[in-house]
Design an enzyme around this catalytic site. Sequence first.
Site, PDB file in Angstrom:
ATOM      1  NE  ARG A 139      -1.269  -1.276   4.681  1.00 21.51           N
ATOM      2  CZ  ARG A 139      -0.978  -0.519   5.736  1.00 21.51           C
ATOM      3  NH1 ARG A 139      -1.009   0.783   5.652  1.00 21.51           N
ATOM      4  NH2 ARG A 139      -0.659  -1.102   6.893  1.00 21.51           N
ATOM      5  CB  THR A 140      -0.041   4.673  -1.245  1.00 20.67           C
ATOM      6  OG1 THR A 140      -0.406   4.140  -2.506  1.00 20.67           O
ATOM      7  CG2 THR A 140       0.698   5.969  -1.430  1.00 20.67           C
ATOM      8  CG  LEU A 141       3.600   2.572   3.388  1.00 14.82           C
ATOM      9  CD1 LEU A 141       4.899   1.857   3.697  1.00 14.82           C
ATOM     10  CD2 LEU A 141       2.613   2.351   4.507  1.00 14.82           C
ATOM     11  CG  ASN A 144      -3.624   0.429  -1.005  1.00 16.98           C
ATOM     12  OD1 ASN A 144      -3.772  -0.444  -1.856  1.00 16.98           O
ATOM     13  ND2 ASN A 144      -2.632   1.307  -1.061  1.00 16.98           N
ATOM     14  N   PRO A 145      -4.744   4.295   0.345  1.00 23.30           N
ATOM     15  CG  PRO A 145      -3.967   6.250   1.347  1.00 23.30           C
ATOM     16  CD  PRO A 145      -3.989   4.770   1.515  1.00 23.30           C
TER      17      PRO A 145
END
Lengths: 245, 166
Positions: A22-24, A126-127
């Site tokens: 996921r996007t961190l 997980n935007p």
Amino acid sequence: MNFMASKQPENSLLGPESDSQRTLYPYVTGTSVVALKYKDGILMAADMGGSYGSTLRYKSVERMKPIGKHSLLGASGEISDFQEILRYLDELILYDNMWDDGNSLGPKEVHNYLTRVMYNRRNKFNPLWNSLVLGGVKNGQKYLGTVSMIGVNFEDNHVATGFGNHLARPILRQEWHENLSFEDGVRLLEKCMRVLLYRDRSAVNKLQIAKITEDGVTISQPYSLKTYWEFSAFENPAQGAIGSW
Amino acid sequence: MASSGFQADVKALQKHLAARHLIYQHQHNKQMSCPAMAQLLSNTLYYKRFFPYYSFNVLGGLDNEGKGCVFTYDAVGSYEKVGYSSQGSGSTLIMPFLDNQLKSPSPLLLPARDAVTPLAEAEAIDLVKTVFASASERDIYTGDKLEIVVINADGIRREYMDLRKD
């Protein structure tokens, strides 16, 4: 040998993060998008910068794209996530066209779809790291909306993302009115973009202005704004300052 | 239904309930009463007990007999029928004032006494306007504009009032 142990405290409720997909945090980002309703439709402006942290890495990034026949999407935030959103929308428009029933998705529908996507990704932790501006005209009805990476969404007569919220919207609140002419609208947007150029460090002096009306989308060729740096106070900044050198 | 909190969750929650209301109308050929919606809202909120809707709600409407009712909620679905309520960032400022003005008897009293002294519509609207104007003075999140929804036997009416814009 474990060089970089993932930083999780003992009492964390988070699952294993080592293989996290996921996007961190964002990597290549675009800065503000500003948009307003005018007499014939929507005007939207965004510069062409793609920053890599504090480096102005890419200077020809198109951050506004037409969607279907009736909409225009502008994005700030992670550029790769914007490209992913364009792929989602491509599929959405494709399926809409394949019905071949004379109907087509308008800006309201596209905005709603994007809101659902952003909100559901946020709920899965997980935007898509973007703030989006969706504008368009369908059957004479003008529409301008925005969605953030956590799913906060609304529509208004003028919207902005990122720094634009702080620097452009006060100008728009003061000077926007119904039925702006095209020239007045462009002048107002340029005023906002100029302020952003002076004060937002991730802004670059290469921008596009997009227009969407009932007749379709036009995105201008990239151009730059005239700026003035000769203010006398900045010429010799230390002159009046006691104790400075 | 009036909601305070995280806007995306508020929108999602209100959309969910609107959809459920539509289904109810299809199945029962009538509008949901306020007590029925009250239970539905509570259940919907508790369904996400372990990943809540960050939404603080007050539900108002008419029961099956046409009498007004107000229900107040927390974010995970605890609810109570009350005569008046407030939620959100300004509630700490508003609630004590409402208690003072609307003379609420203790909920421990038996037999139960009605929570609110009867208010005329004009008085009630004036009270709401006063309360928000006051809250706007001290709560940084309260302000800009107020929307008042009036529901009675004649239908639903909306009124708007500007508040402090700072």
